[in-house]
Scaffold this motif. Structure first.
Motif, PDB file in Angstrom:
ATOM      1  N   LEU A   1      41.362  11.488  26.588  1.00 14.22           N
ATOM      2  CA  LEU A   1      40.976  12.035  25.296  1.00 14.22           C
ATOM      3  C   LEU A   1      41.354  13.502  25.175  1.00 14.22           C
ATOM      4  O   LEU A   1      41.775  13.962  24.109  1.00 14.22           O
ATOM      5  CB  LEU A   1      39.468  11.847  25.088  1.00 14.22           C
ATOM      6  CG  LEU A   1      38.973  10.412  24.937  1.00 14.22           C
ATOM      7  CD1 LEU A   1      37.459  10.374  24.810  1.00 14.22           C
ATOM      8  CD2 LEU A   1      39.620   9.746  23.727  1.00 14.22           C
ATOM      9  N   VAL A   2      41.201  14.238  26.259  1.00 10.33           N
ATOM     10  CA  VAL A   2      41.579  15.653  26.247  1.00 10.33           C
ATOM     11  C   VAL A   2      43.086  15.791  26.051  1.00 10.33           C
ATOM     12  O   VAL A   2      43.566  16.588  25.229  1.00 10.33           O
ATOM     13  CB  VAL A   2      41.138  16.341  27.544  1.00 10.33           C
ATOM     14  CG1 VAL A   2      41.612  17.787  27.568  1.00 10.33           C
ATOM     15  CG2 VAL A   2      39.623  16.280  27.688  1.00 10.33           C
ATOM     16  N   ILE A   3      43.860  14.996  26.782  1.00 15.63           N
ATOM     17  CA  ILE A   3      45.313  15.068  26.676  1.00 15.63           C
ATOM     18  C   ILE A   3      45.764  14.659  25.283  1.00 15.63           C
ATOM     19  O   ILE A   3      46.686  15.252  24.709  1.00 15.63           O
ATOM     20  CB  ILE A   3      45.966  14.174  27.748  1.00 15.63           C
ATOM     21  CG1 ILE A   3      45.643  14.706  29.141  1.00 15.63           C
ATOM     22  CG2 ILE A   3      47.474  14.102  27.549  1.00 15.63           C
ATOM     23  CD1 ILE A   3      46.159  13.823  30.251  1.00 15.63           C
ATOM     24  N   SER A   4      45.125  13.648  24.709  1.00 11.54           N
ATOM     25  CA  SER A   4      45.529  13.179  23.379  1.00 11.54           C
ATOM     26  C   SER A   4      45.263  14.235  22.312  1.00 11.54           C
ATOM     27  O   SER A   4      46.031  14.356  21.348  1.00 11.54           O
ATOM     28  CB  SER A   4      44.795  11.883  23.035  1.00 11.54           C
ATOM     29  OG  SER A   4      43.398  12.096  22.947  1.00 11.54           O
ATOM     30  N   THR A   5      44.179  14.997  22.467  1.00 11.03           N
ATOM     31  CA  THR A   5      43.889  16.045  21.493  1.00 11.03           C
ATOM     32  C   THR A   5      44.962  17.127  21.526  1.00 11.03           C
ATOM     33  O   THR A   5      45.478  17.554  20.484  1.00 11.03           O
ATOM     34  CB  THR A   5      42.513  16.665  21.778  1.00 11.03           C
ATOM     35  OG1 THR A   5      41.527  15.640  21.801  1.00 11.03           O
ATOM     36  CG2 THR A   5      42.145  17.661  20.703  1.00 11.03           C
ATOM     37  N   ILE A   6      45.298  17.575  22.729  1.00 13.01           N
ATOM     38  CA  ILE A   6      46.363  18.575  22.849  1.00 13.01           C
ATOM     39  C   ILE A   6      47.711  17.953  22.493  1.00 13.01           C
ATOM     40  O   ILE A   6      48.565  18.605  21.879  1.00 13.01           O
ATOM     41  CB  ILE A   6      46.381  19.150  24.275  1.00 13.01           C
ATOM     42  CG1 ILE A   6      45.038  19.818  24.591  1.00 13.01           C
ATOM     43  CG2 ILE A   6      47.520  20.142  24.455  1.00 13.01           C
ATOM     44  CD1 ILE A   6      44.912  20.340  25.998  1.00 13.01           C
ATOM     45  N   GLY A   7      47.901  16.675  22.846  1.00 10.90           N
ATOM     46  CA  GLY A   7      49.155  15.993  22.523  1.00 10.90           C
ATOM     47  C   GLY A   7      49.382  15.846  21.038  1.00 10.90           C
ATOM     48  O   GLY A   7      50.534  15.787  20.584  1.00 10.90           O
ATOM     49  N   LEU A   8      48.293  15.771  20.259  1.00  2.22           N
ATOM     50  CA  LEU A   8      48.443  15.693  18.804  1.00  2.22           C
ATOM     51  C   LEU A   8      49.112  16.950  18.266  1.00  2.22           C
ATOM     52  O   LEU A   8      50.019  16.869  17.421  1.00  2.22           O
ATOM     53  CB  LEU A   8      47.074  15.486  18.150  1.00  2.22           C
ATOM     54  CG  LEU A   8      47.041  15.502  16.626  1.00  2.22           C
ATOM     55  CD1 LEU A   8      47.925  14.398  16.062  1.00  2.22           C
ATOM     56  CD2 LEU A   8      45.615  15.363  16.112  1.00  2.22           C
ATOM     57  N   ALA A   9      48.664  18.102  18.727  1.00  2.00           N
ATOM     58  CA  ALA A   9      49.301  19.356  18.290  1.00  2.00           C
ATOM     59  C   ALA A   9      50.766  19.395  18.720  1.00  2.00           C
ATOM     60  O   ALA A   9      51.637  19.816  17.945  1.00  2.00           O
ATOM     61  CB  ALA A   9      48.537  20.544  18.860  1.00  2.00           C
ATOM     62  N   LEU A  10      51.049  18.958  19.936  1.00  2.00           N
ATOM     63  CA  LEU A  10      52.429  18.967  20.414  1.00  2.00           C
ATOM     64  C   LEU A  10      53.290  17.982  19.631  1.00  2.00           C
ATOM     65  O   LEU A  10      54.470  18.253  19.357  1.00  2.00           O
ATOM     66  CB  LEU A  10      52.470  18.628  21.907  1.00  2.00           C
ATOM     67  CG  LEU A  10      51.774  19.631  22.834  1.00  2.00           C
ATOM     68  CD1 LEU A  10      51.827  19.145  24.278  1.00  2.00           C
ATOM     69  CD2 LEU A  10      52.426  21.003  22.713  1.00  2.00           C
ATOM     70  N   ALA A  11      52.724  16.830  19.255  1.00  2.91           N
ATOM     71  CA  ALA A  11      53.481  15.851  18.479  1.00  2.91           C
ATOM     72  C   ALA A  11      53.794  16.375  17.085  1.00  2.91           C
ATOM     73  O   ALA A  11      54.897  16.164  16.557  1.00  2.91           O
ATOM     74  CB  ALA A  11      52.694  14.542  18.388  1.00  2.91           C
ATOM     75  N   ILE A  12      52.839  17.078  16.476  1.00  2.82           N
ATOM     76  CA  ILE A  12      53.080  17.664  15.156  1.00  2.82           C
ATOM     77  C   ILE A  12      54.172  18.730  15.238  1.00  2.82           C
ATOM     78  O   ILE A  12      55.054  18.809  14.373  1.00  2.82           O
ATOM     79  CB  ILE A  12      51.768  18.242  14.589  1.00  2.82           C
ATOM     80  CG1 ILE A  12      50.774  17.115  14.299  1.00  2.82           C
ATOM     81  CG2 ILE A  12      52.024  19.048  13.325  1.00  2.82           C
ATOM     82  CD1 ILE A  12      49.395  17.600  13.900  1.00  2.82           C
ATOM     83  N   ILE A  13      54.122  19.537  16.298  1.00  2.00           N
ATOM     84  CA  ILE A  13      55.152  20.566  16.475  1.00  2.00           C
ATOM     85  C   ILE A  13      56.505  19.917  16.766  1.00  2.00           C
ATOM     86  O   ILE A  13      57.549  20.387  16.273  1.00  2.00           O
ATOM     87  CB  ILE A  13      54.743  21.521  17.606  1.00  2.00           C
ATOM     88  CG1 ILE A  13      53.500  22.328  17.198  1.00  2.00           C
ATOM     89  CG2 ILE A  13      55.889  22.461  17.968  1.00  2.00           C
ATOM     90  CD1 ILE A  13      52.954  23.207  18.297  1.00  2.00           C
ATOM     91  N   ALA A  14      56.511  18.836  17.553  1.00  2.00           N
ATOM     92  CA  ALA A  14      57.768  18.134  17.842  1.00  2.00           C
ATOM     93  C   ALA A  14      58.371  17.560  16.566  1.00  2.00           C
ATOM     94  O   ALA A  14      59.591  17.634  16.351  1.00  2.00           O
ATOM     95  CB  ALA A  14      57.526  17.029  18.864  1.00  2.00           C
ATOM     96  N   GLU A  15      57.531  16.977  15.717  1.00  2.00           N
ATOM     97  CA  GLU A  15      58.032  16.450  14.433  1.00  2.00           C
ATOM     98  C   GLU A  15      58.596  17.574  13.584  1.00  2.00           C
ATOM     99  O   GLU A  15      59.667  17.420  12.970  1.00  2.00           O
ATOM    100  CB  GLU A  15      56.893  15.736  13.702  1.00  2.00           C
ATOM    101  CG  GLU A  15      57.287  15.126  12.365  1.00  2.00           C
ATOM    102  CD  GLU A  15      57.297  16.137  11.235  1.00  2.00           C
ATOM    103  OE1 GLU A  15      58.183  16.027  10.361  1.00  2.00           O
ATOM    104  OE2 GLU A  15      56.439  17.056  11.238  1.00  2.00           O
ATOM    105  N   ALA A  16      57.892  18.707  13.537  1.00  2.00           N
ATOM    106  CA  ALA A  16      58.377  19.839  12.757  1.00  2.00           C
ATOM    107  C   ALA A  16      59.699  20.365  13.322  1.00  2.00           C
ATOM    108  O   ALA A  16      60.607  20.734  12.560  1.00  2.00           O
ATOM    109  CB  ALA A  16      57.328  20.949  12.738  1.00  2.00           C
TER     110      ALA A  16
END
Length: 312
Positions: A232-247
Motif C-alpha cells: 500500500l505504501v509503494i502504491s501510494t508513491i507509485g501513483l505519483a510516479l505513474a502520473i509523472i511518467a504519463e506526463a
C-alpha cells in the motif's frame, strides 16, 4: 446479580477512528493538507463536466477571438477567463480539469495493473522458490538496470507498432497504461517476494500445509493479507510516479493523442508559447501537476511512517 447490560462492542467506524493510522493522520498537519489538496484535484477532475466553465473539446463553442486571453482580464471580444485561454481560445481552467481526468485515470489504472502483476509474480517467486524465483528475479534485475521511463517508451513503441493505424489513437490510453504498468511491476514483486519468504516459514502457514490446504489458497488467503502493508505504501508513491511518467510521455509526444490532452500534453503545448509571453498556458497546468504529484508523495511518506511499527 447485576442488572447492567454488557457494553456494546465498538462499531467498525469507531475502531477505524481510534486506530493508530487515524491518530497519526489527525496529528499530522502535512498529511491533512496533502490529503485536502489531492482530494480537491481528484474531485474537480471527476466532476469536470459539471463544474468546468466551458467544454474545451467542443469546437462549436470555441472562438479564435478568445485566443491568448490573459488571466482575469477582459479580451477584445468582451469575455473574461479565470486562468486565460490558449491559442485556440480554449479555457485553460477547463482544459486542466479535463486533462487531470486523463492523467488520474492513467495513473490509477497503471498502478492497479502493476500491483496485480507484481503481487502475483512476487507471491509465485517467494512461495515456490527454486528456478521460478531465480528466473523472475533475474528478469527483475535486468529491468531495474534501465530507467523506467525508457522501458515505458520501448513498450509503448512496440505495442503501437502491432496496432493498425486506424486504432492507434483509440487505444493510445490503454497502451500507455500497459507501458507504465509493465515498467513499474518490479518494485511490488521484490517487496512481496521478500515478505512471502518470511511468512511462508511461520507456524500458521506450516499448519495450513499439514491439514492439506491448497498452496494457492495458502498464498492468497493467508500470506497475501500479511504482506499488503508495504504494498500500500509503494502504491501510494507509485501513483505519483505513474502520473509523472504519463506526463513525461505525453510531453515527449508519445502519450495520449492531442484530441484527449492530459496534463503532460497541456504542458508540452504551453512550453511552445512560454518565450512569446503567454506564460499562463504552461504555468497553470504545470502547477496542477506539481501540486498533485507532491500531495500524493507526501501522503505516501506519511503512510510509510504510520505503518512502520518502529516509529510508534
Amino acid at each position: 446479580m447485576s442488572d447492567t447490560l454488557p457494553d456494546k462492542p465498538p462499531s467498525l467506524l469507531s475502531r477505524a477512528w481510534d486506530s493508530d493510522v487515524a491518530w497519526s493522520f489527525r496529528h499530522s498537519p502535512v498529511a491533512i493538507i496533502a490529503a485536502l489538496v489531492a482530494l480537491l484535484i481528484v474531485l474537480s477532475a471527476v466532476f469536470a463536466p459539471w463544474i468546468a466553465p466551458h467544454d474545451p473539446f467542443n469546437t462549436a463553442t470555441l472562438s479564435l477571438r478568445d485566443g491568448f486571453s490573459r488571466p482575469m482580464q477582459e479580451n477584445a471580444a468582451g469575455n473574461t477567463f479565470l486562468l486565460g485561454t490558449d491559442g485556440q481560445g480554449r479555457d485553460i481552467l477547463s482544459t486542466i480539469l479535463y486533462g487531470a481526468r486523463i492523467s488520474l485515470f492513467v495513473g490509477f489504472a497503471a498502478v492497479i495493473f502493476s500491483m496485480i502483476l507484481g503481487i502475483g509474480l512476487g507471491l509465485l517467486a517467494g512461495f515456490r522458490g527454486g528456478w521460478v524465483d531465480n528466473l523472475l528475479m533475474r528478469i527483475a534485475d535486468v529491468q531495474l538496470s534501465f530507467p523506467s521511463i525508457l522501458i515505458a517508451l520501448l513498450i509503448f513503441g512496440v505495442a503501437r507498432g502491432f496496432l493498425p493505424p486506424a486504432l492507434r489513437d483509440q487505444m493510445a490510453i490503454w497502451v500507455l497504461i500497459v507501458s507504465i504498468g509493465l515498467s513499474d511491476w518490479v518494485q511490488y514483486a521484490r517487496v512481496v517476494r521478500g515478505a512471502t519468504m518470511v511468512e511462508k516459514n511461520k507456524e500458521y502457514v506450516q499448519a495450513a500445509r499439514v491439514i492439506g490446504v491448497h498452496p494457492a489458497r495458502i498464498a492468497f488467503r493467508h500470506i497475501l493479507p500479511n504482506v499488503m502493508g508495504p504494498v500500500l505504501v509503494i502504491s501510494t508513491i507509485g501513483l505519483a510516479l505513474a502520473i509523472i511518467a504519463e506526463a513525461t510521455l505525453s510531453f515527449l509526444g508519445v502519450g495520449v493523442p492531442p484530441t484527449q490532452p492530459s496534463l503532460g500534453t497541456l504542458i508540452r503545448v504551453g512550453q511552445q508559447f512560454l518565450f512569446s509571453g503567454e506564460w499562463w498556458i504552461l504555468f497553470f497546468p504545470a502547477m496542477t501537476l506539481l501540486a498533485l504529484a507532491l500531495s500524493v508523495n507526501l501522503l505516501g511518506d506519511w503512510l510509510r511512517d504510520a505503518l512502520n511499527p518502529r516509529l510508534r
